[in-house]
Design a protein around this motif. Structure first.
Motif, PDB file in Angstrom:
ATOM      1  N   MET A 430     -40.685  50.718  40.517  1.00 47.52           N
ATOM      2  CA  MET A 430     -40.659  52.178  40.559  1.00 47.52           C
ATOM      3  C   MET A 430     -39.867  52.691  39.356  1.00 47.52           C
ATOM      4  SD  MET A 430     -39.362  54.573  43.722  1.00 47.52           S
ATOM      5  CE  MET A 430     -40.588  53.808  44.788  1.00 47.52           C
ATOM      6  N   ASP A 431     -40.414  53.762  38.715  1.00 45.52           N
ATOM      7  CA  ASP A 431     -39.703  54.331  37.568  1.00 45.52           C
ATOM      8  C   ASP A 431     -38.716  55.392  38.035  1.00 45.52           C
ATOM      9  OD1 ASP A 431     -42.660  56.197  36.566  1.00 45.52           O
ATOM     10  OD2 ASP A 431     -41.161  56.653  38.083  1.00 45.52           O
ATOM     11  N   TRP A 432     -38.001  55.999  37.034  1.00 44.40           N
ATOM     12  CA  TRP A 432     -36.947  56.956  37.341  1.00 44.40           C
ATOM     13  C   TRP A 432     -37.386  58.388  37.063  1.00 44.40           C
ATOM     14  CZ3 TRP A 432     -31.476  54.872  35.608  1.00 44.40           C
ATOM     15  CH2 TRP A 432     -31.228  53.660  36.269  1.00 44.40           C
ATOM     16  N   GLY A 433     -38.657  58.640  36.976  1.00 44.14           N
ATOM     17  CA  GLY A 433     -39.124  59.986  36.687  1.00 44.14           C
ATOM     18  C   GLY A 433     -38.825  60.944  37.822  1.00 44.14           C
ATOM     19  N   THR A 434     -39.006  62.232  37.521  1.00 42.66           N
ATOM     20  CA  THR A 434     -38.777  63.240  38.558  1.00 42.66           C
ATOM     21  C   THR A 434     -39.721  63.018  39.725  1.00 42.66           C
ATOM     22  OG1 THR A 434     -38.092  64.805  36.837  1.00 42.66           O
ATOM     23  CG2 THR A 434     -38.675  65.717  39.000  1.00 42.66           C
ATOM     24  N   THR A 435     -40.979  62.837  39.407  1.00 44.65           N
ATOM     25  CA  THR A 435     -41.948  62.397  40.413  1.00 44.65           C
ATOM     26  C   THR A 435     -42.127  60.899  40.213  1.00 44.65           C
ATOM     27  OG1 THR A 435     -43.057  64.535  40.348  1.00 44.65           O
ATOM     28  CG2 THR A 435     -44.273  62.698  41.320  1.00 44.65           C
ATOM     29  N   ARG A 436     -41.469  60.138  41.043  1.00 43.18           N
ATOM     30  CA  ARG A 436     -41.397  58.697  40.813  1.00 43.18           C
ATOM     31  C   ARG A 436     -42.738  58.028  41.090  1.00 43.18           C
ATOM     32  NH1 ARG A 436     -35.730  56.345  42.948  1.00 43.18           N
ATOM     33  NH2 ARG A 436     -36.265  54.847  41.301  1.00 43.18           N
ATOM     34  N   LEU A 437     -43.166  57.230  40.135  1.00 46.22           N
ATOM     35  CA  LEU A 437     -44.402  56.464  40.265  1.00 46.22           C
ATOM     36  C   LEU A 437     -44.042  55.004  40.496  1.00 46.22           C
ATOM     37  CD1 LEU A 437     -46.528  58.012  37.381  1.00 46.22           C
ATOM     38  CD2 LEU A 437     -46.465  58.685  39.787  1.00 46.22           C
ATOM     39  N   SER A 438     -44.914  54.324  41.207  1.00 46.26           N
ATOM     40  CA  SER A 438     -44.647  52.925  41.528  1.00 46.26           C
ATOM     41  C   SER A 438     -45.936  52.130  41.483  1.00 46.26           C
ATOM     42  CB  SER A 438     -43.997  52.792  42.914  1.00 46.26           C
ATOM     43  OG  SER A 438     -44.875  53.265  43.915  1.00 46.26           O
ATOM     44  N   SER A 439     -45.776  50.836  41.403  1.00 45.79           N
ATOM     45  CA  SER A 439     -46.904  49.892  41.465  1.00 45.79           C
ATOM     46  C   SER A 439     -46.450  48.679  42.247  1.00 45.79           C
ATOM     47  CB  SER A 439     -47.379  49.496  40.067  1.00 45.79           C
ATOM     48  OG  SER A 439     -46.334  48.854  39.352  1.00 45.79           O
ATOM     49  N   ARG A 440     -47.420  47.990  42.812  1.00 44.45           N
ATOM     50  CA  ARG A 440     -47.129  46.830  43.649  1.00 44.45           C
ATOM     51  C   ARG A 440     -47.870  45.599  43.125  1.00 44.45           C
ATOM     52  NH1 ARG A 440     -45.276  48.112  48.968  1.00 44.45           N
ATOM     53  NH2 ARG A 440     -44.960  50.343  49.242  1.00 44.45           N
ATOM     54  N   GLU A 441     -47.220  44.483  43.344  1.00 42.57           N
ATOM     55  CA  GLU A 441     -47.807  43.191  42.997  1.00 42.57           C
ATOM     56  C   GLU A 441     -47.519  42.221  44.133  1.00 42.57           C
ATOM     57  OE1 GLU A 441     -49.928  40.376  40.766  1.00 42.57           O
ATOM     58  OE2 GLU A 441     -49.646  42.517  40.365  1.00 42.57           O
ATOM     59  N   SER A 442     -48.566  41.591  44.635  1.00 46.44           N
ATOM     60  CA  SER A 442     -48.423  40.637  45.738  1.00 46.44           C
ATOM     61  C   SER A 442     -48.416  39.222  45.189  1.00 46.44           C
ATOM     62  CB  SER A 442     -49.557  40.805  46.752  1.00 46.44           C
ATOM     63  OG  SER A 442     -49.453  42.069  47.397  1.00 46.44           O
ATOM     64  N   ILE A 443     -47.436  38.467  45.625  1.00 42.60           N
ATOM     65  CA  ILE A 443     -47.299  37.061  45.217  1.00 42.60           C
ATOM     66  C   ILE A 443     -47.402  36.219  46.480  1.00 42.60           C
ATOM     67  CG2 ILE A 443     -45.785  35.326  44.217  1.00 42.60           C
ATOM     68  CD1 ILE A 443     -44.571  37.492  42.500  1.00 42.60           C
ATOM     69  N   PHE A 444     -48.352  35.289  46.454  1.00 38.30           N
ATOM     70  CA  PHE A 444     -48.588  34.420  47.604  1.00 38.30           C
ATOM     71  C   PHE A 444     -47.891  33.091  47.358  1.00 38.30           C
ATOM     72  CE2 PHE A 444     -50.791  33.287  51.379  1.00 38.30           C
ATOM     73  CZ  PHE A 444     -51.063  31.934  51.258  1.00 38.30           C
ATOM     74  N   VAL A 445     -46.913  32.781  48.219  1.00 39.64           N
ATOM     75  CA  VAL A 445     -46.138  31.541  48.098  1.00 39.64           C
ATOM     76  C   VAL A 445     -46.372  30.714  49.355  1.00 39.64           C
ATOM     77  CG1 VAL A 445     -43.862  30.524  47.848  1.00 39.64           C
ATOM     78  CG2 VAL A 445     -44.408  32.647  46.667  1.00 39.64           C
ATOM     79  N   GLN A 446     -46.814  29.489  49.161  1.00 37.12           N
ATOM     80  CA  GLN A 446     -47.063  28.578  50.288  1.00 37.12           C
ATOM     81  C   GLN A 446     -45.910  27.587  50.398  1.00 37.12           C
ATOM     82  OE1 GLN A 446     -50.815  26.601  50.112  1.00 37.12           O
ATOM     83  NE2 GLN A 446     -50.770  25.984  52.232  1.00 37.12           N
ATOM     84  N   ILE A 447     -45.453  27.368  51.626  1.00 31.68           N
ATOM     85  CA  ILE A 447     -44.355  26.425  51.877  1.00 31.68           C
ATOM     86  C   ILE A 447     -44.965  25.065  52.216  1.00 31.68           C
ATOM     87  CG2 ILE A 447     -42.247  26.031  53.154  1.00 31.68           C
ATOM     88  CD1 ILE A 447     -42.294  28.610  51.488  1.00 31.68           C
TER      89      ILE A 447
END
Length: 799
Positions: A430-447
């Motif tokens: 997430m950025d620090w703008g007045t209207t904060r924008l964000s993005s997501r990234e999914s990481i799949f980790v197998q045990i």
């Protein structure tokens, strides 16, 4: 320099050592912050050599592969490739500077080289050198200028500038004009360094002399060899128009947000022309304006309003400069500049770029294990370009900032595959703008699984039953153990636990599915139950195991028929059972004793009289097997009786055995001897010698018989006093007399307990009638001898 400083330190003493250490620290820091700089000409072939990284860093090529060196370009596209075997950095594709860095005089590509074990980052940059691969191009192949004939010499007329995608010396350098008698060419340089050309009127035009002039304008770049482009300049001489349009300002400056919607008004330019009629009507048009600016802005030719026509992007271009020409109806024109400054807004969400990922980690990985390395980039500026990262949910992972907006994804707690076999980690930037924008990234980790769980049986003790006389390899059930691990660590194998000093059990366990089999037929009479230990081991390394107890119970089957116990083989029973004719009802004649090796109701025996010469004279005890007189013996009863007794158990189906008794009704012993004498053939008297031999034989026989009877009586009395309840060893087969009945020498009394083959028994005295000397008593007469009294007491004990 270092050694000189050291020498100075020795001369000046210990006070200068701190200065030397400071200089060394500064040198180390400068070496750690060094940036590798290279250059590469554009349009080189694929896999073109850029640099020898190993040589420049002073690292052996073998260390590049050992430390997993890799190159990562900034942005989404990877432009370079690093050969770990040679340390050579090459370009993955042919680079086009005009495509990579449009509208930029310098084109520098940044990259980073990552080393692992330990983690190290080297920054680098490659300058893409421009080559002269583009010729100057005019927006239009023909430019039309309408110049009034009254235009005074020295007037200047701007021409459309040629565009050259190359930069520097390869860019546009010069304009030239074809030979003519009225115009010359003046060159100038704009605010951004772009060159432009203007026509300068050298001699007065005369419409009546020449209505149009055609000039050839040539634009030339500075490459070697130079490239050029041409355009036709057609000059139309207009009739007199003595007033030209005049703008209110020469330069219009506008600040515009990059998220301005289409059709938004940017600025309104206005030029006034005091002429009347068509000469005073002004129209507006762009000139000397780039093609990109023409796409982003539109100009109303009648009103001079400039509006947004495309999507502005601060990250693409921060400024736009346009030239507006105002032309009146007489062809006179004037020019003004419009400078638009694009203001940044928070319109770009952060971008997450995954650099390294370990897709599978063991469940015994220690905390702080690095799982992934990624970077976050925001194309905005200022606070709009600052970012922060977090992990969604309560997961045993954490983020650690490293350098240059790079983050490490690490474990922060112990992992357990049996609780959670895989994690879907969502990282939010997430950025620090007045209207904060964000993005997501999914990481799949197998045990990945580790063999940390032993097998577990579903029961501690398994009890299975099998009927005796079973078929070989009969399946009687199965044992089951489960393992919480996975893969080969959860693959359970079963085996019997061998015990030293014990015979191999008659049971087998399938190693794969735990099925239990009986190897050979079992005999309940030999073994009623047995226990073995079963081990379940998994396929891990080292393997883990658990044990359970398998108890096999053998069920009895009615596979043994009753066995009638005979008297000892040395007894004499030639004359059968003797019953005095004075015997009353209930007189004990004999006792049939039988045993059954089975158990339970299969060993419960019952006796019944199957056949008799006089069925109403005798009866058999249902459970005791005692043969008694059912009534008093009568004179009409036949002297010889034959009885068949059936012994039957209660199994399904029942099994049985028979015993045959021969009974003689006598008045005394003399009758028996007479009967034997009558049956034997008459012998001729042999004189005194034969008589003596018979007398000796009778004495010896009587002495032997008396000794045997005494021994048996003593043994029976001792057995009654004994507390032991063991079974005697019975003969395998019954010996019958010549008459087909049991000998009368011994009568057995056998008592069986339900559900067991252990029985009590006792021997009774031989039923030898004892009479006083002389003839046997007649019917109804009483005997008072000691021997008859013992027989009576013995009969009562038998009852």
């Amino acid at each position: 320099l270092f050694w000189r400083v050291m020498a100075c330190g020795r001369r000046s003493g210990g006070s200068k050592r701190q200065v030397i250490l400071f200089i060394l620290c500064v040198c180390v820091c400068q070496s750690g912050a060094e940036t590798l700089r290279y250059s590469l000409a554009e349009e080189m072939e694929r896999d073109s050599f850029v640099a020898n990284i190993a040589k420049d860093l002073g690292v052996a090529p073998s260390q590049l592969a050992a430390r997993k060196a890799r190159v990562v370009s900034e942005g989404n596209e990877q432009l370079f490739r690093l050969n770990q075997n040679t340390g050579v950095l090459t370009a993955k594709e042919s680079l086009d500077r005009e495509e990579i860095c449009p509208q930029s005089h310098t084109c520098t590509l940044f990259f980073k080289i990552f080393f692992e074990n330990p983690l190290q980052l080297i920054r680098g940059e490659v300058e893409v050198r421009d080559v002269n691969d583009n010729s100057p191009v005019f927006p239009e192949k023909e430019m039309v200028l309408e110049i009034p004939e009254t235009t005074s010499p020295g007037s200047r007329f701007p021409l459309e500038s040629a565009q050259d995608k190359d930069v520097g010396s390869n860019g546009l350098q010069n304009y030239s004009l074809g030979s003519n008698s009225h115009f010359s060419l003046a060159l100038g340089t704009g605010k951004g360094g772009a060159k432009y050309a203007e026509l300068v009127l050298e001699r007065q035009l005369d419409r009546e002399e020449q209505r149009e002039l055609n000039l050839l304008l040539t634009a030339t770049d500075g490459g070697s060899p130079p490239r050029s482009g041409t355009a036709q300049v057609r000059i139309v001489v207009l009739d007199a128009n003595d007033n030209i349009p005049v703008f209110g300002r020469e330069v219009y400056e506008v600040r515009l947000a990059e998220n301005s919607p289409p059709e938004q008004l940017v600025v309104r330019v206005a030029a006034a022309d005091p002429d009347e009629g068509s000469y005073g009507k002004v129209r507006y048009a762009f000139t000397q304006t780039s093609e990109r600016s023409r796409q982003l802005f539109e100009l109303n030719p009648a009103t001079g309003e400039i509006r947004v026509a495309g999507n502005l992007d601060f990250e693409e271009a921060k400024n736009h400069e346009m030239v507006v020409k105002a032309t009146d109806g007489g062809g006179l024109s004037a020019h003004c500049k419009v400078q638009v400054e694009v203001l940044d807004v928070n319109d770009n969400a952060p971008e997450i770029a995954l650099t390294s990922l370990t897709a599978s980690i063991p469940e015994d990985a220690p905390p702080r294990t690095v799982v992934a390395l990624f970077s976050v980039r925001d194309r905005d500026s200022g606070d709009n370009g600052k970012t922060e990262c977090a992990i969604d949910g309560d997961l045993p992972f954490s983020l650690t900032p490293t350098f240059d907006n790079y983050y490490e994804l690490r474990t922060n707690a112990a992992l357990d595959r049996e609780r959670m076999a895989e994690y879907n980690i969502t990282i939010t930037a997430m950025d620090w703008g007045t209207t904060r924008l964000s993005s997501r990234e999914s990481i799949f980790v197998q045990i990945s699984d580790v063999n940390d769980n032993p097998p577990e049986f579903t029961q501690e003790i398994y009890t299975m039953s099998v009927a005796e006389n079973n078929s070989p390899m009969l399946r009687i059930g199965s044992v089951n153990a489960t393992d919480a691990d996975a893969g080969k660590n959860a693959r359970v194998n079963y085996a019997l636990v061998r015990q030293e000093g014990k015979e191999q059990p008659d049971v087998s366990v399938n190693s794969e599915n735990g099925d239990v089999y009986i190897l050979r037929p079992l005999d309940y009479e030999q073994v009623r139950a047995f226990e073995v230990a079963v081990r379940a081991a998994d396929g891990g390394s080292p393997p883990l195991s658990a044990q359970a107890v398998l108890r096999v119970v053998v069920r009895d089957e009615n596979d043994n028929a009753p066995v009638v116990l005979p008297p000892p083989a040395d007894s004499s029973a030639a004359a059968g059972e003797l019953v005095p004719r004075w015997a009353p009802a209930g007189y004990l004649v004999a006792k049939v004793v039988a045993v059954d090796a089975d158990a339970g109701q299969n060993a419960w025996l019952s006796y019944e009289l199957a056949k008799a010469t006089e069925p109403a004279l005798f009866r058999v005890g249902l459970h005791s097997g005692e043969v008694r007189t059912a009534r008093a013996v009568a004179e009409r009863d036949a002297p010889r009786q034959r009885l068949v007794v059936v012994v039957r158990d209660r199994g399904q189906p029942p099994r049985s055995a028979t015993a045959t008794l021969g009974i003689a009704l006598v008045d005394g012993f003399s009758d028996a001897h007479l009967r034997v004498s009558e049956e034997a053939p008459a012998a001729q008297p042999d004189g005194p010698l034969t008589l003596y031999l018979i007398a000796c034989l009778a004495c010896v026989s009587a002495l032997f018989l008396a000794t045997a009877v005494a021994a048996v009586v003593v043994k029976v009395r001792r057995a009654r006093r004994s507390e032991a309840e063991t079974l005697p060893t019975f003969p395998k087969a019954a010996t019958e007399s010549d008459a087909g009945s049991l000998p009368r020498s011994y009568v057995y009394d056998v008592c069986f307990a339900a559900g067991t083959v252990n029985s009590e028994f006792r021997f009774l005295r031989p039923l030898f009638p004892c009479f006083p000397a002389g003839l046997p008593p007649g019917p109804g007469q009483q005997r008072s001898s000691v021997c008859s009294q013992e027989a009576a007491n013995h009969g009562e004990e038998g009852d």
